[in-house]
Every structure is written in C-alpha cells, then in structure tokens.
Write an enzyme that holds these catalytic residues in place. Structure first.
Site, mmCIF file in Angstrom:
data_model
loop_
_atom_site.group_PDB
_atom_site.id
_atom_site.type_symbol
_atom_site.label_atom_id
_atom_site.label_comp_id
_atom_site.label_asym_id
_atom_site.label_seq_id
_atom_site.Cartn_x
_atom_site.Cartn_y
_atom_site.Cartn_z
ATOM 1 C CD GLU A 236 60.161 19.268 -29.849
ATOM 2 O OE1 GLU A 236 59.541 19.180 -28.774
ATOM 3 O OE2 GLU A 236 59.678 19.805 -30.872
ATOM 4 C CD GLU B 73 58.784 24.082 -29.490
ATOM 5 O OE1 GLU B 73 57.832 24.514 -30.178
ATOM 6 O OE2 GLU B 73 59.724 23.402 -29.964
HETATM 7 C C1 IDC Z 1 53.956 18.216 -33.607
HETATM 8 C C2 IDC Z 1 53.714 16.779 -33.970
HETATM 9 C C3 IDC Z 1 52.435 16.676 -34.754
HETATM 10 C C4 IDC Z 1 51.316 17.318 -33.959
HETATM 11 C C5 IDC Z 1 51.690 18.750 -33.595
HETATM 12 C C6 IDC Z 1 50.639 19.446 -32.744
HETATM 13 O O1 IDC Z 1 54.828 16.297 -34.690
HETATM 14 O O2 IDC Z 1 52.126 15.327 -35.021
HETATM 15 O O3 IDC Z 1 50.131 17.323 -34.740
HETATM 16 O O4 IDC Z 1 52.899 18.748 -32.881
HETATM 17 O O5 IDC Z 1 50.571 18.867 -31.489
HETATM 18 C C7 IDC Z 1 57.474 21.478 -31.954
HETATM 19 C C8 IDC Z 1 56.654 20.974 -30.815
HETATM 20 C C9 IDC Z 1 56.072 19.623 -31.108
HETATM 21 C C10 IDC Z 1 55.656 19.514 -32.566
HETATM 22 C C11 IDC Z 1 56.923 19.620 -33.432
HETATM 23 C C12 IDC Z 1 56.662 19.462 -34.931
HETATM 24 O O6 IDC Z 1 57.376 20.951 -29.586
HETATM 25 O O7 IDC Z 1 54.976 19.416 -30.258
HETATM 26 O O8 IDC Z 1 55.083 18.253 -32.768
HETATM 27 N N1 IDC Z 1 57.553 20.898 -33.149
HETATM 28 O O9 IDC Z 1 55.803 20.448 -35.397
HETATM 29 N N2 IDC Z 1 58.215 22.562 -31.973
HETATM 30 C C13 IDC Z 1 58.745 22.722 -33.196
HETATM 31 C C14 IDC Z 1 58.331 21.657 -33.982
#
Ligand code: IDC
Length: 480
Positions: free
Chosen positions: A398, A306
């Site tokens: 995702e 991202e």
């Molecule tokens: C989130 C995980 C969470 C973690 C966070 C930071 O669910 O447990 O603490 O990342 O690493 C994304 C990202 C993805 C995120 C997810 C939800 O690609 O890494 O995971 N998210 O926030 N993009 C939009 C949402």
C-alpha cells in the site's frame, strides 16, 4: 499485456563477495545395465558470507532417473551454523543435519536437469563448507557416465524441469506460481519480477468499484499486474459478517484471475493495531480462503495490514500462528507479514528494519510489508527501504501519493522518487485506492463507479492519472 522491451535488472545481495564454492563431485560406478534404475546427483554450493551471516546458493543436478520430488540432505561442518530464511524449498535442521524438500513447482527433475535453491543463514565460530550431500537418500558424487561440468551450468531451456513458455501474455500466464527467492519475488522461471497494481478501498464501502468492468479497465487500460483486496476487519468489515466477506474476497480473486492478474488477500487490520486482537478471526478467515484458493496461482496472502501500538515480537508471534494455517491448506503461496509502526519497518515507531533482520519470522516463502504516503514519508523512510531491500524481501502492499490521512495535497516529486526506488529494487507495489472515494488518494473522481466510466480519461483523479501512467509502462517479465 504485451511482452516487454526493457531488460530485467539483475540484482545481488549486498554482502561480501563469493568466498566459497564447492562442487560435491567425484566418481561412482556407473550402472552396468542401462535399463536398471540409476541414481546420482551433483551439488554446487556457493556462499557469500560476512561476520555472523551468510547466503548459500545451491545448484542441484539430477544425474539419475527422473524424479517427481526430491529431498536434498547435507551436514553442516559446525554446530553453530543455522539455516534462516530459505527459498525454493522447505528447510529443516536438526543439529548439523539439514534437509531441503522440493516445492510443487520444482519437484520434477529430469535426468540431467538442474534447479537452484538457497537460504540465508547464521554462523558463530566457523563457517566451514558443508558435506555429505544426498538427493533422495543417494550420495551426490557425480557420475562418470555423463561427465559433469566442473561449474554450475544454467538449466537448459528445454529441460523438463523448466515450465514451458507461456501461451498467453497476461502477467499471471507469464509468471505463474510465484515464490520468494533471496530478497526478491520470483516467477515460475525463477527470475526476479516486480508486480505493479492497485489496492481496492475498503470492500465494505466501495464494492461498487470492484466488478468485471472496473477490473477489465485495470487489466487492459491500466495494464496492471495486481489487485489488492482490502478487507477491513473492523469498521463494519469482516467481524460483522465473516462468511459474507469471505465470499466477497473469493469472488474478487476469481475476477482478477480471469483477467490474468494476481490478487493480494489483505486482512486489513488497522484499529486496533495489535493483530493479536484478531488472531482467532485471522485463523478462521485464512483457513477458509487458503483452502478455497489453494489450487490458484494468483493468490498472495497479506496477514495484517498495518500493525501499530504493538512490538515486533507481538507481530512475529501472530505471524507464526497464522502462517502455518495458510501453509496447511496452500503450501506454496507467498505470504506477506505487516511490520511495526503501520508497516513502516518500525521507522514510524522510532525503530528500524534491524529488529526484523535480527529476529525474522520463522517461516519460508514470506515477504515483509512496507507502506508509505509520499507527502508524509520522505528521505529517512527511503533510506530505510534502500538498506532493507538488500536484507529482507519487501512488498509495498500500500502507498499513497498524498499524506497519511489518505487526503491532502499530492506530492508527485516524492511519489516519483519512491517509485523509481521501488523499480530499481524490483519491489512490487499497490496504490491506495482503486475507488472513487471523495479523497485525493482515490484514482477516480466521485461518481465514476456508479457511472461505470472507468476508461474515460476525465474520470481519473490527479493521483489516478499519475499512477496509471507509471503502472502502464512495460513490465518486461523475464521468461528465460
Ligand atoms: C483510510 C481511508 C479512509 C478511511 C480510513 C479509516 O482512505 O477513507 O476513512 O482509512 O478506515 C492507511 C490504511 C488505510 C487508510 C489509509 C489512508 O492502511 O486503511 O485508509 N492509510 O489514511 N495507512 C496509511 C494511510
């Protein structure tokens, strides 16, 4: 997995109707002695065009002796014509001269066999029909000895250039090596398909949820086609132990392959959001995994999860440095490029898909990532994807049923609208996450991975229950 009952939905590029069709045909002297080497070819070149742009579809028929690889050459009629993103061949252009080289899976052409390639292009002052088609240096004029039909005929299913029917019923066995065709992902039969599956959580935290038993459940109970392997680069990820994480990713690729599933190798950049911060790490990592997995058919490379706080130009520059490293080792794999604004096609940064359409990554066989979280991203994001799906090859690597935090309340109404849109456009997807994290996006309840109770219905979260029910429906992968 069972072979499927729904008919595949056909789709076309959303551009003006067919305006040009050319058959480069005619007569040549047939060889007098049948045992001598014979050469010859027929090309049907069809375009859909609109102001400034066009899509070309090219059917190539080999009228000579069988070949194991081919190069098609032609000359554009106007210097303003340019090849953009192509599929099913590697394209090079020098002035008005263009060549298209076969890939591993479509190089073999028996006598009389046909194959289809194509590209999106641009034109300035005129878009005349190209001329002087050659196949492996021989002019394509058709042949009097085997009179060609005047229009493109479908490749016979018995043609040696078509892969044999699948002997197994897993998604991988049916679809084989994938490639990008127009705006779609296509299988070994050159038919558009949609892959549906799950993303791991960060593999530095949730390795206990990725093992033979959990992936048996994903392949058999969920009937999934795809595992995305989310390898964070920061947050205790790759940067702390490059060789260890590389080995862990390769192991998961093997576990997915053994169960007939595709595997996305996700270089999970997140913070910092500029992928160029990790450019050297990406080069090292992708050189290693592409070399190690080059002969596998189940691997798709996602080079930046991202991107955020970075321009499209910065992402494109990163992609154009990392993709050649992958191609050098694994030339035929599909590569997915993240997009601006957390892979929102720019929308979360106030931009849109136009910045990509106008300035695409200079590489073939690539797709662009789009991510959504259903409780945060609704109609304006769906409108963008509806538009962009006609112009760009998209892959939803995702998505969440919840808010962009990965937590909060589910929005199954919005999730359903999203997945219907993706199904209609044959856009592949992976759901965040195949884990038992203590957050509502996780498919399993906390404790499931330690207990190994992946197929127990009470182990599923509300999100997991819904997403599993969507993924389990028949795939109907086309083979003919
Ligand atoms: C989130 C995980 C969470 C973690 C966070 C930071 O669910 O447990 O603490 O990342 O690493 C994304 C990202 C993805 C995120 C997810 C939800 O690609 O890494 O995971 N998210 O926030 N993009 C939009 C949402």
């Amino acid at each position: 997995m069972s072979l499927l009952k729904r008919l595949p939905r056909g789709r076309t590029l959303g551009v003006a109707g067919t305006v040009g069709a050319l058959v480069a045909g005619g007569l040549i002297l047939a060889p007098m002695v049948s045992a001598s080497a014979s050469a010859g070819c027929r090309v049907t070149y069809t375009t859909n065009q609109w102001p400034g742009g066009f899509t070309a579809n090219i059917a190539i028929t080999n009228l000579g002796d069988p070949v194991s690889a081919w190069t098609l050459g032609w000359t554009f009629g106007d210097a303003g014509q340019k090849v953009g993103q192509g599929w099913s061949a590697t394209y090079t252009q020098s002035g008005t001269a263009v060549t298209a080289k076969s890939l591993d899976y479509n190089g073999a052409l028996a006598t009389g066999a046909s194959t289809n390639i194509g590209f999106n292009g641009t034109w300035t002052s005129a878009n005349p029909t190209p001329s002087a088609f050659t196949l492996n240096g021989v002019t394509c004029t058709g042949s009097v000895s085997t009179p060609p039909p005047t229009t493109q005929s479908p490749t016979p299913s018995t043609s040696p250039s078509s892969p044999p029917p699948p002997t197994d019923t897993t998604p991988l066995a049916i679809n084989g090596q994938l490639h990008v065709c127009g705006v779609n992902l296509c299988n070994q039969y050159n038919k558009a398909i949609q892959l549906r599956g799950m993303s791991t959580h960060g593999i530095q935290w949730f390795a206990s949820c990725v093992n033979g038993s959990s992936l048996d459940a994903l392949a058999n109970d969920w009937q999934a086609d795809l595992l995305r392997i989310a390898m964070y680069v920061q947050e205790q990820g790759y940067e702390t132990n490059p060789s260890g994480f590389t080995a862990q990713v390769n192991n998961y690729v093997d576990l997915a392959e053994a169960r007939g599933m595709y595997a996305i190798i996700d270089f999970h950049t997140l913070t910092p959001g500029d992928p160029n911060y990790n450019l050297d790490r990406a080069k090292t990592f992708f050189a290693a995994v592409a070399q190690r997995n080059a002969n596998k058919k189940n691997v798709i490379y996602e080079i930046a999860n991202e991107p955020n706080g970075v321009s499209w130009q910065g992402i494109k520059s990163y992609a154009e440095q990392v993709i050649p490293i992958i191609r050098a080792a694994d030339p035929d794999a599909v590569v997915i490029v993240g997009t601006r604004g957390w892979s929102s096609l720019g929308v979360s940064d106030g931009s849109s898909e136009t910045e990509i359409v106008n300035n695409p990554v200079n590489a073939t066989n690539i797709m662009y990532a789009f991510h959504f979280y259903a409780a945060s991203h609704r109609d304006n994001y769906r409108a963008t994807v509806s538009r962009a799906a006609k112009l760009l090859p998209l892959f939803v690597t995702e998505f969440g049923t919840v808010s962009a935090t990965g937590g909060g309340a589910l929005d199954l109404g919005s999730t359903g609208a999203w997945l219907d849109l993706l199904d209609q456009n044959k856009i592949s997807y992976a759901n965040w996450t195949y884990s038992d994290a203590n957050e509502s996006s996780a498919a399993f309840r906390p404790g499931t991975c330690a207990a190994g109770s992946y197929t127990n219905p009470s182990s599923l979260s509300e999100s997991g229950t819904y997403v599993r029910s969507r993924i389990r429906t028949a795939d109907n992968f086309p083979t003919g």
